[in-house]
Design a protein around this motif. Structure first.
Motif, PDB file in Angstrom:
ATOM      1  N   VAL A  18       1.170  -1.307   0.033  1.00 18.75           N
ATOM      2  CA  VAL A  18      -0.017  -0.037   0.155  1.00 18.75           C
ATOM      3  C   VAL A  18       1.005   1.216  -0.021  1.00 18.75           C
ATOM      4  O   VAL A  18       2.081   1.422   0.805  1.00 18.75           O
ATOM      5  CB  VAL A  18      -0.824   0.000   1.298  1.00 18.75           C
ATOM      6  N   GLY A  19       0.417   2.184  -0.840  1.00 18.97           N
ATOM      7  CA  GLY A  19       1.190   3.663  -0.940  1.00 18.97           C
ATOM      8  C   GLY A  19       1.098   4.489   0.471  1.00 18.97           C
ATOM      9  O   GLY A  19       0.352   3.864   1.214  1.00 18.97           O
ATOM     10  N   VAL A  20       1.554   5.802   0.296  1.00 21.73           N
ATOM     11  CA  VAL A  20       1.429   6.673   1.196  1.00 21.73           C
ATOM     12  C   VAL A  20       0.819   7.892   0.506  1.00 21.73           C
ATOM     13  O   VAL A  20       1.510   8.521  -0.195  1.00 21.73           O
ATOM     14  CB  VAL A  20       2.767   6.974   2.259  1.00 21.73           C
ATOM     15  N   ALA A  21      -0.321   8.412   0.958  1.00 24.15           N
ATOM     16  CA  ALA A  21      -0.708   9.789   0.608  1.00 24.15           C
ATOM     17  C   ALA A  21      -0.416  10.754   1.664  1.00 24.15           C
ATOM     18  O   ALA A  21      -1.122  10.628   2.807  1.00 24.15           O
ATOM     19  CB  ALA A  21      -2.084   9.651   0.394  1.00 24.15           C
ATOM     20  N   THR A  22       0.154  11.879   1.448  1.00 23.46           N
ATOM     21  CA  THR A  22       0.684  12.722   2.051  1.00 23.46           C
ATOM     22  C   THR A  22       0.887  14.166   1.624  1.00 23.46           C
ATOM     23  O   THR A  22       0.292  14.383   0.451  1.00 23.46           O
ATOM     24  CB  THR A  22       1.951  12.297   2.921  1.00 23.46           C
ATOM     25  N   GLY A  23       1.266  14.944   2.419  1.00 25.72           N
ATOM     26  CA  GLY A  23       1.811  16.192   1.974  1.00 25.72           C
ATOM     27  C   GLY A  23       2.690  17.120   2.647  1.00 25.72           C
ATOM     28  O   GLY A  23       3.771  16.574   3.068  1.00 25.72           O
ATOM     29  N   ASN A  24       2.335  18.427   2.956  1.00 27.47           N
ATOM     30  CA  ASN A  24       3.173  19.459   3.546  1.00 27.47           C
ATOM     31  C   ASN A  24       3.071  19.054   5.181  1.00 27.47           C
ATOM     32  O   ASN A  24       2.687  20.019   5.987  1.00 27.47           O
ATOM     33  CB  ASN A  24       2.845  20.688   3.089  1.00 27.47           C
ATOM     34  N   TRP A  25       3.662  18.052   5.660  1.00 28.54           N
ATOM     35  CA  TRP A  25       3.425  17.462   7.145  1.00 28.54           C
ATOM     36  C   TRP A  25       4.439  18.562   8.037  1.00 28.54           C
ATOM     37  O   TRP A  25       5.480  18.739   7.891  1.00 28.54           O
ATOM     38  CB  TRP A  25       4.092  16.388   7.269  1.00 28.54           C
ATOM     39  N   GLY A  26       3.770  19.089   8.928  1.00 26.29           N
ATOM     40  CA  GLY A  26       4.475  19.967   9.826  1.00 26.29           C
ATOM     41  C   GLY A  26       4.890  21.151   9.242  1.00 26.29           C
ATOM     42  O   GLY A  26       5.854  21.911  10.005  1.00 26.29           O
ATOM     43  N   CYS A  27       4.540  21.627   8.016  1.00 24.86           N
ATOM     44  CA  CYS A  27       4.964  22.994   7.367  1.00 24.86           C
ATOM     45  C   CYS A  27       4.055  24.054   7.302  1.00 24.86           C
ATOM     46  O   CYS A  27       4.373  25.105   6.644  1.00 24.86           O
ATOM     47  CB  CYS A  27       5.428  22.445   5.805  1.00 24.86           C
ATOM     48  N   GLY A  28       3.098  24.066   8.004  1.00 21.35           N
ATOM     49  CA  GLY A  28       1.979  25.278   8.082  1.00 21.35           C
ATOM     50  C   GLY A  28       2.563  25.914   9.587  1.00 21.35           C
ATOM     51  O   GLY A  28       3.661  26.431   9.671  1.00 21.35           O
ATOM     52  N   ALA A  29       1.537  25.740  10.588  1.00 22.98           N
ATOM     53  CA  ALA A  29       1.532  26.497  11.591  1.00 22.98           C
ATOM     54  C   ALA A  29       2.799  25.966  12.455  1.00 22.98           C
ATOM     55  O   ALA A  29       3.419  26.614  13.431  1.00 22.98           O
ATOM     56  CB  ALA A  29       0.407  26.378  12.353  1.00 22.98           C
TER      57      ALA A  29
END
Length: 492
Positions: free
Chosen positions: A380-391
């Protein structure tokens, strides 16, 4: 820690029951406004206070603005036809659910069942450093969430055991308080009411599992060498400027929750960003807040089967509930929706310190813990993004590559990375294509990240990671470093 100290029921041996006064109030609520006299937010708050008094709970946990928030929502913010429907139909059905808590609890505490993982999945606190799984029926979860809505859980021991708040009292207060955005709080409430309306009209009969995942000592011994010498090839990495994690396209994936170390973050308070929004559209996630204490640096939480009930638009202050969502994802053999969500908490506002090797190590271990699968789901793959990169203030360029190497080492088939059109991710696809073309391994990428971090920390360079890695103008600068890395690797 015993589960019974966190529950609103009285226990006698192995059985549970409501206090007589609470049972009476819930029975009145179940018969509608004619019996309960509850037909406004103010009435509902008074009813909540009465039940709390009957269980011996103190008023200090119930801010005065909670009453004002309920009164404002049901009196002005919610259309009156919908408010009437709630008090005459949905709330009585919720009260019937709550009345059944002792029976459902007896089933899940004293009659835990064996599932396919070879362990018993009864309701219990999954304490820190204690890997394990709790499997709950969706009906039981609806009952537990009704108790959250009615603020029936004792709160005095939750801080002591590093557990997040589970009652909705602070959330109600946020609806009223002017220092919070009322519109987003109103739409969060609409999501929750829609969930209760749905389950009361037709109770789902599936299951949801909650797992605390822990990197055990054998997995962290000599961890620097583990990463630096890894010959695992980097997995496929797809970059998308549109779409989002919860609606990924292209196959089954582990969906990343950009979590707070306390599961749910500000979902039951004023928060309205990635984690909080997911907890509103998939409210069964909230149940994990009852029995899952704060995550340590070597821990993550995976929730499998939480159904999506609401559609939404926007983010933060623009978050808007836009209607019903019919979740059509298939169920597995234990009745869980095929939705895997993993909560991993990033460093909070690390600033320049995030380039230190010890903090890069912390982040990659956290992601690796979340992406590992001990139950045969490595394809199974991983769907992610800008983890910890906002607030939280993380460096998007660094964190995207950390997630890539963690997913690769965990044996994941691919990473689907949603940039949400963040301009900081503009060069990510170019960097990924270059590294993939050159057949980089986890160890190669890890050593480059450490080299960049040490130079950035020492003030030798002040450019971004992608600029430093730039495949065209940066190749000469990297040639000697890569030669050194490959030489070390060949000598291992």
């Amino acid at each position: 820690m015993e589960m019974k100290t966190l529950l609103p029921l009285r226990s006698s041996g192995s059985s549970y029951e409501w206090a007589v006064g609470v049972q009476r109030v819930l029975a009145d609520l179940s018969r509608g406004p004619a019996a309960s006299r509850v037909k406004s937010g103010e009435n509902l708050f008074d009813c909540i206070l009465e039940m709390r008094h009957e269980t011996g709970m103190q008023d200090y946990a119930m801010p005065e603005n909670a009453s004002r928030g309920l009164d404002l929502f049901f009196g002005k913010l919610l259309p009156q036809n919908l408010a009437r429907e709630f008090f005459h139909t949905t709330l009585p059905s919720m009260a019937k659910l709550a009345l059944d808590l002792p029976n459902l609890l007896d089933e899940h505490v004293n009659k835990g069942q064996l599932y396919g993982f070879g362990v018993e999945h009864r309701l219990r606190v999954l304490s820190s450093q204690e890997p394990g799984i709790v499997m709950l029926s969706q009906e039981f979860i609806a009952c537990l969430l009704t108790c959250s809505f009615l603020c029936l859980y004792p709160s005095q021991d939750r801080d002591k055991y590093n557990l997040p708040g589970i009652n909705l009292n602070k959330f109600y207060a946020c609806i009223y308080e002017k220092n919070h955005d009322r519109a987003s709080q109103q739409h969060k409430m609409l999501c929750l009411l829609h969930y209760f309306e749905r389950v009361c009209q037709g109770m789902p009969h599936g299951m949801v599992s909650y797992e605390r995942k822990v990197l055990l000592p054998w997995q962290t011994s000599d961890i620097l060498r583990f990463w630096s010498t890894s010959r695992v090839p980097l997995c496929k990495f797809q970059v998308s400027a549109t779409g989002d994690i919860s609606n990924h396209i292209g196959g089954e994936a582990l969906e990343v929750d950009f979590a707070n170390k306390y599961l749910g973050g500000g979902a039951l308070r004023a928060g309205c960003v990635q984690e909080e929004i997911r907890f509103m559209t998939n409210p069964e996630l909230i149940a994990g807040m009852l029995f899952l204490p704060m995550m340590e640096d070597n821990e993550s939480i995976e929730i499998f089967g939480a159904e999506c009930y609401s559609k939404y638009e926007g983010y933060g202050k623009s978050f808007t509930f836009v209607g019903d969502h019919q979740d059509e994802r298939p169920r597995d053999q234990w009745g869980r929706r095929m939705t895997r969500i993993v909560a991993i908490d990033a460093l909070a506002r690390p600033g320049a310190q995030q380039y230190k090797s010890v903090l890069i190590l912390r982040e990659v271990n956290k992601a690796f813990c979340g992406f590992l699968d001990r139950h045969g789901g490595e394809d199974v793959g991983v769907a992610t993004g800008n983890w910890g990169c906002g607030a939280f203030g993380g460096d998007l360029e660094l964190k995207s590559l950390i997630q890539w190497l963690a997913a690769s080492q965990a044996g994941r088939a691919y990473v689907k990375y949603y940039t949400f059109a963040d301009p900081r991710a503009q060069r990510l696809e170019e960097i990924v294509e270059w590294m993939s073309r050159e057949s980089w391994t986890v160890g190669d990428l890890w050593n480059i990240l450490l080299d960049y971090g040490s130079k950035r920390e020492a003030g030798v360079i002040d450019c971004g990671l992608f600029e430093w890695l730039r495949p065209v103008t940066g190749l000469r600068a990297l040639f000697s470093q890569l030669t050194s890395i490959f030489s070390r690797r060949s000598s291992v």
